[in-house]
Design a protein around this motif. Structure first.
Motif, PDB file in Angstrom:
ATOM      1  N   ILE A   5       0.842  -1.207   0.000  1.00 33.48           N
ATOM      2  CA  ILE A   5       0.000   0.000   0.000  1.00 33.48           C
ATOM      3  C   ILE A   5       0.869   1.247   0.000  1.00 33.48           C
ATOM      4  O   ILE A   5       0.612   2.202  -0.744  1.00 33.48           O
ATOM      5  N   VAL A   6       1.930   1.218   0.815  1.00 37.62           N
ATOM      6  CA  VAL A   6       2.857   2.354   0.859  1.00 37.62           C
ATOM      7  C   VAL A   6       3.487   2.569  -0.506  1.00 37.62           C
ATOM      8  O   VAL A   6       3.595   3.706  -0.991  1.00 37.62           O
ATOM      9  N   GLU A   7       3.886   1.470  -1.146  1.00 41.15           N
ATOM     10  CA  GLU A   7       4.497   1.561  -2.484  1.00 41.15           C
ATOM     11  C   GLU A   7       3.511   2.145  -3.479  1.00 41.15           C
ATOM     12  O   GLU A   7       3.865   2.972  -4.323  1.00 41.15           O
ATOM     13  N   MET A   8       2.251   1.709  -3.407  1.00 44.99           N
ATOM     14  CA  MET A   8       1.223   2.222  -4.312  1.00 44.99           C
ATOM     15  C   MET A   8       1.049   3.729  -4.128  1.00 44.99           C
ATOM     16  O   MET A   8       0.952   4.485  -5.102  1.00 44.99           O
ATOM     17  N   ILE A   9       1.031   4.179  -2.864  1.00 47.59           N
ATOM     18  CA  ILE A   9       0.838   5.606  -2.585  1.00 47.59           C
ATOM     19  C   ILE A   9       1.989   6.423  -3.156  1.00 47.59           C
ATOM     20  O   ILE A   9       1.783   7.470  -3.785  1.00 47.59           O
ATOM     21  N   TYR A  10       3.226   5.933  -2.968  1.00 51.72           N
ATOM     22  CA  TYR A  10       4.374   6.675  -3.481  1.00 51.72           C
ATOM     23  C   TYR A  10       4.456   6.619  -5.009  1.00 51.72           C
ATOM     24  O   TYR A  10       4.878   7.581  -5.652  1.00 51.72           O
ATOM     25  N   THR A  11       4.034   5.501  -5.584  1.00 53.75           N
ATOM     26  CA  THR A  11       4.041   5.381  -7.048  1.00 53.75           C
ATOM     27  C   THR A  11       3.068   6.379  -7.674  1.00 53.75           C
ATOM     28  O   THR A  11       3.358   6.994  -8.717  1.00 53.75           O
ATOM     29  N   GLN A  12       1.916   6.531  -7.038  1.00 51.89           N
ATOM     30  CA  GLN A  12       0.867   7.415  -7.561  1.00 51.89           C
ATOM     31  C   GLN A  12       0.849   8.777  -6.841  1.00 51.89           C
ATOM     32  O   GLN A  12      -0.163   9.481  -6.889  1.00 51.89           O
ATOM     33  N   LYS A  13       1.964   9.106  -6.219  1.00 51.99           N
ATOM     34  CA  LYS A  13       2.001  10.287  -5.347  1.00 51.99           C
ATOM     35  C   LYS A  13       1.518  11.555  -6.035  1.00 51.99           C
ATOM     36  O   LYS A  13       0.662  12.274  -5.503  1.00 51.99           O
ATOM     37  N   GLN A  14       2.044  11.856  -7.214  1.00 52.49           N
ATOM     38  CA  GLN A  14       1.688  13.109  -7.889  1.00 52.49           C
ATOM     39  C   GLN A  14       0.216  13.155  -8.267  1.00 52.49           C
ATOM     40  O   GLN A  14      -0.445  14.194  -8.118  1.00 52.49           O
ATOM     41  N   ASP A  15      -0.306  12.018  -8.726  1.00 50.55           N
ATOM     42  CA  ASP A  15      -1.732  11.973  -9.079  1.00 50.55           C
ATOM     43  C   ASP A  15      -2.598  12.133  -7.831  1.00 50.55           C
ATOM     44  O   ASP A  15      -3.640  12.809  -7.865  1.00 50.55           O
ATOM     45  N   ILE A  16      -2.171  11.487  -6.737  1.00 53.43           N
ATOM     46  CA  ILE A  16      -2.937  11.580  -5.477  1.00 53.43           C
ATOM     47  C   ILE A  16      -2.961  13.029  -4.980  1.00 53.43           C
ATOM     48  O   ILE A  16      -4.008  13.548  -4.585  1.00 53.43           O
ATOM     49  N   ILE A  17      -1.804  13.688  -5.032  1.00 51.72           N
ATOM     50  CA  ILE A  17      -1.733  15.083  -4.598  1.00 51.72           C
ATOM     51  C   ILE A  17      -2.619  15.965  -5.463  1.00 51.72           C
ATOM     52  O   ILE A  17      -3.379  16.806  -4.961  1.00 51.72           O
ATOM     53  N   SER A  18      -2.540  15.775  -6.773  1.00 50.65           N
ATOM     54  CA  SER A  18      -3.335  16.574  -7.699  1.00 50.65           C
ATOM     55  C   SER A  18      -4.832  16.381  -7.458  1.00 50.65           C
ATOM     56  O   SER A  18      -5.598  17.349  -7.389  1.00 50.65           O
ATOM     57  N   ASP A  19      -5.250  15.112  -7.326  1.00 52.66           N
ATOM     58  CA  ASP A  19      -6.668  14.818  -7.097  1.00 52.66           C
ATOM     59  C   ASP A  19      -7.127  15.359  -5.740  1.00 52.66           C
ATOM     60  O   ASP A  19      -8.249  15.862  -5.598  1.00 52.66           O
ATOM     61  N   TRP A  20      -6.235  15.249  -4.736  1.00 49.71           N
ATOM     62  CA  TRP A  20      -6.616  15.725  -3.397  1.00 49.71           C
ATOM     63  C   TRP A  20      -6.772  17.240  -3.383  1.00 49.71           C
ATOM     64  O   TRP A  20      -7.692  17.762  -2.747  1.00 49.71           O
ATOM     65  N   LEU A  21      -5.896  17.957  -4.077  1.00 54.41           N
ATOM     66  CA  LEU A  21      -6.005  19.419  -4.125  1.00 54.41           C
ATOM     67  C   LEU A  21      -7.322  19.846  -4.762  1.00 54.41           C
ATOM     68  O   LEU A  21      -7.931  20.843  -4.344  1.00 54.41           O
ATOM     69  N   SER A  22      -7.765  19.104  -5.752  1.00 53.92           N
ATOM     70  CA  SER A  22      -9.068  19.411  -6.370  1.00 53.92           C
ATOM     71  C   SER A  22     -10.199  19.135  -5.390  1.00 53.92           C
ATOM     72  O   SER A  22     -11.155  19.912  -5.283  1.00 53.92           O
ATOM     73  N   GLU A  23     -10.092  18.036  -4.669  1.00 51.87           N
ATOM     74  CA  GLU A  23     -11.117  17.652  -3.699  1.00 51.87           C
ATOM     75  C   GLU A  23     -11.205  18.660  -2.551  1.00 51.87           C
ATOM     76  O   GLU A  23     -12.298  19.072  -2.153  1.00 51.87           O
TER      77      GLU A  23
END
Length: 283
Positions: A5-23
């Motif tokens: 799960i940690v690896e998945m979060i770091y792999t998708q880090k930029q997308d997660i940050i971008s989506d979270w900022l929109s949210e």
């Protein structure tokens, strides 16, 4: 948390940050959005989400310390608790949506890791809520201390004559402290006359007048006399309009007049000497 799960979060880090900022922009409290410039808000949002992700690499103690420091800073700036709770809920939604969209993760794996993500996010929410709770408790404690300080002790200005200056709003709790302080002060200073100065009290309503009357009666019962001073014209008008009876004790418009009356009641007066200086004359 599972390494996958940690690896998945770091792999998708930029997308997660971008989506979270929109949210987070969609769930930002309207009152907060109006008060804080967009640049400051965007910078804070980015720091928050990066801190959340970086906490995965830290020890529990270090992660807690960093989150507390961040929360304390925003508490000081006036950011509400709802920013954190709604922000973390948005972060959880983004994580689950990201994980669900990855073809490499089976539906069974999504279900298995859902609980871990829930636990992790909830622990952060609880931690920040505790920090806010501690801050509020500290604020309440400081306010109570300030309340006690505002309920000033009885100040002896001349032998047998003391003054209690009151500043700010008087409620039931503060009235109790005022009475305790004035009665203790009368005994300590052997006061015969007590001047209660309400110059700094913004409003005198029925409740405040009732507390003042009770205090004056208590002063009389311990053998001293109470003089109410500092009654401004607007306060006098309010007292008359409310039909409040203050005839049980003396009233004076200013502290100076009250002091003069207090000295007269203790067989003294202020006289002028030849060089125009004033002094107290005891008879």
């Amino acid at each position: 948390m599972q390494p996958s799960i940690v690896e998945m979060i770091y792999t998708q880090k930029q997308d997660i940050i971008s989506d979270w900022l929109s949210e987070i922009n969609n769930v930002m409290p309207s009152g907060l959005a109006k008060k804080i410039p967009n640049e400051a808000s965007d910078e804070t949002n980015k720091k928050f989400v990066e801190l959340i992700i970086e906490s995965l690499e830290l020890t529990e103690e270090a992660a807690t310390e960093k989150l507390n420091e961040f929360a304390q800073h925003l508490i000081y700036l006036g950011w509400p608790l709802s920013y954190f709770t709604q922000g973390m809920q948005a972060f959880r939604r983004v994580l689950l949506e990201t994980m669900s969209s990855m073809e490499s993760i089976s539906s069974k794996k999504v279900f298995e890791t859902f609980y871990e993500i829930e636990t992790w996010v909830d622990s952060i929410i609880n931690q920040i809520a505790d920090e806010y709770s501690g801050s509020w408790e500290s604020t309440i404690h400081l306010q109570r201390m300030a309340l006690k300080e505002l309920s000033a002790p009885l100040i002896p200005v001349f032998e047998k004559v003391s003054v209690m200056p009151l500043v700010g709003t008087i409620d039931t709790e503060r009235a109790k402290l005022i009475m305790e302080n004035v009665l203790d002060g009368i005994i300590e200073h052997r006061s015969q006359v007590v001047l209660i100065d309400i110059t700094g009290v913004p409003v005198v309503d029925t409740m405040v007048a009732h507390h003042l009357i009770q205090t004056a009666e208590a002063i009389r019962l311990v053998g001293a006399e109470c003089i109410l001073v500092g009654i401004r014209p607007e306060i006098a008008q309010t007292i008359v309009n409310l039909g409040i009876d203050l005839s049980k004790f003396r009233t004076k418009s200013s502290l100076r007049r009250g002091v003069e009356t207090g000295l007269e009641l203790t067989q003294r007066k202020i006289i002028k000497i030849e060089n125009d200086d004033e002094r107290i004359d005891s008879r």
